[in-house]
Design a protein around this motif. Structure first.
Motif, PDB file in Angstrom:
ATOM      1  N   ARG A  32       0.822  -1.201   0.000  1.00  0.00           N
ATOM      2  CA  ARG A  32       0.000   0.000   0.000  1.00  0.00           C
ATOM      3  C   ARG A  32       0.864   1.263   0.000  1.00  0.00           C
ATOM      4  O   ARG A  32       1.992   1.255   0.498  1.00  0.00           O
TER       5      ARG A  32
ATOM      6  N   LEU B  66      -9.535   3.685  -5.486  1.00  0.00           N
ATOM      7  CA  LEU B  66      -8.225   3.044  -5.365  1.00  0.00           C
ATOM      8  C   LEU B  66      -8.338   1.669  -5.993  1.00  0.00           C
ATOM      9  O   LEU B  66      -9.249   0.898  -5.653  1.00  0.00           O
TER      10      LEU B  66
ATOM     11  N   ILE C  47     -10.311  10.993  -5.469  1.00  0.00           N
ATOM     12  CA  ILE C  47      -9.327  10.831  -4.406  1.00  0.00           C
ATOM     13  C   ILE C  47      -8.190  11.814  -4.677  1.00  0.00           C
ATOM     14  O   ILE C  47      -7.727  11.943  -5.808  1.00  0.00           O
TER      15      ILE C  47
ATOM     16  N   TYR D  93      -3.593  11.849   1.700  1.00  0.00           N
ATOM     17  CA  TYR D  93      -4.696  11.283   0.925  1.00  0.00           C
ATOM     18  C   TYR D  93      -6.048  11.640   1.552  1.00  0.00           C
ATOM     19  O   TYR D  93      -6.242  11.513   2.762  1.00  0.00           O
ATOM     20  N   THR D  94      -6.973  12.076   0.715  1.00  0.00           N
ATOM     21  CA  THR D  94      -8.346  12.314   1.167  1.00  0.00           C
ATOM     22  C   THR D  94      -9.303  12.007   0.018  1.00  0.00           C
ATOM     23  O   THR D  94      -8.906  12.006  -1.159  1.00  0.00           O
TER      24      THR D  94
ATOM     25  N   LEU E  52      -1.580   6.009   3.799  1.00  0.00           N
ATOM     26  CA  LEU E  52      -2.984   5.734   3.472  1.00  0.00           C
ATOM     27  C   LEU E  52      -3.531   4.804   4.549  1.00  0.00           C
ATOM     28  O   LEU E  52      -3.277   3.606   4.532  1.00  0.00           O
TER      29      LEU E  52
ATOM     30  N   HIS F 288      -8.310   3.694   3.180  1.00  0.00           N
ATOM     31  CA  HIS F 288      -7.964   2.675   2.191  1.00  0.00           C
ATOM     32  C   HIS F 288      -9.177   1.825   1.856  1.00  0.00           C
ATOM     33  O   HIS F 288      -9.482   1.576   0.682  1.00  0.00           O
TER      34      HIS F 288
ATOM     35  N   VAL G  26      -4.375  13.692  -3.520  1.00  0.00           N
ATOM     36  CA  VAL G  26      -3.086  13.368  -2.922  1.00  0.00           C
ATOM     37  C   VAL G  26      -2.151  14.565  -3.076  1.00  0.00           C
ATOM     38  O   VAL G  26      -2.182  15.274  -4.090  1.00  0.00           O
TER      39      VAL G  26
END
Length: 302
Positions: free
Chosen positions: A112, A130, A210, A203-204, A116, A121, A212
């Protein structure tokens, strides 16, 4: 003594369990609950399911089928496989389970992106923000904005594969700067893949995308693909004496036999295409070979 113990309850392990149980053999299946297939929100390239099927639902159907024919599942993690003069001793939950043959179907674990966390995740994975397998779900990102986290030859190859689905690809280095040789950089430039330095972080999920943080600022994508490799779960087999490649994949012959007599392997733990269909095919070959091997040792008759 079981005829065969299967370690791993993903598509390979469950396919083998179905085959072996229908051969009227005594089967024990060890499941530690970490099949990578269970993380698939919905697979749409698995034959026979035109509307797709969730990984957990597929595994549940396969387990029901295996148990229908007498396979026994144990929710334990196997800690050691011990070759004996005749068969094996499989150690799990502080107990020892003897078997005439063992099939390893322990798979791999995706690496990963750092930073995250588990809740994010899981949500990103379930929403398709993702993704880990462009072979499985590249079709679903057709003409969308895609980020690939990776660098070097592996990151380049993943970005170029996804270029067959969309023209909007950004390759983001997981570390500070990209590690690309001249040929990699030229191939990315020729394909129109944007390159951005890292490190990645922050990350959000922002609406339907998503986001970054990168050296180029905050970027948002319809989906992110980590191209960071995976950890091969071959430790049990290697400790039992089986040969593996430098990256940890178990070496097998055309009948899924490892270098240890009576020890077999199928699925992603073996070098090859990491696909459900491929794992199931290998498991069918392994199970049939196991059945024939056991019949040579002792006739299988009703």
């Amino acid at each position: 003594m079981e005829d065969c113990i299967i370690v791993g309850a993903g598509p390979a392990g469950l396919t083998a369990a179905i085959y072996l149980a229908r051969f009227h053999l005594s089967i024990r299946l060890f499941d530690c609950g970490s099949s990578r297939a269970a993380l698939i929100p919905k697979t749409r390239n698995h034959a026979g399911f035109p509307d797709g099927i969730a990984g957990k639902d597929l595994l549940a159907r396969m387990l029901e089928q295996a148990e229908l024919y007498g396979a026994v599942r144990e929710m334990f993690e196997v800690t050691r496989i011990e070759p004996l003069a005749e068969g094996f001793a499989v150690h799990a939950d502080g107990r020892t389970f003897p078997a005439r043959a063992v099939l390893l179907a322990t798979g791999v674990v995706n690496k990963r992106p750092e930073g995250l966390d588990d809740p994010l995740h899981g949500e990103a994975l379930m929403r398709g923000l993702l993704r880990y397998c462009p072979i499985c779900d590249g079709y679903e990102v057709t003409d969308k904005r895609i980020g690939v986290i990776g660098t070097g030859d592996h990151g380049m190859r993943e970005a170029l594969f996804l270029r067959g689905y969309t023209s909007d690809i950004t390759l983001i280095s997981p570390g500070a700067g990209h590690e690309l040789d001249v040929d990699c950089a030229a191939a990315l430039d020729a394909a129109g893949v944007t390159r951005v330095d890292g490190p990645c972080g922050g990350y959000t999920i922002e609406g339907e995308r998503i986001a970054v943080d990168t050296a180029a600022g905050r970027l948002a994508f319809d989906s992110l693909y980590p191209a960071l490799g995976s950890r091969i779960r071959s430790r049990l087999a290697v400790a039992a004496g089986a040969r593996a490649s430098e990256d940890g994949c178990l070496e097998v012959d055309d009948h899924q036999r490892t270098s240890v007599p009576g020890l077999f392997a199928a699925g992603d733990v073996v070098k090859g295409l990491d696909q459900i269909s491929h794992a199931m095919g290998e498991a069918g070959v392994a199970a049939t070979t196991i059945r024939n091997m056991l019949a040579e040792q002792r006739p299988i008759r009703r």
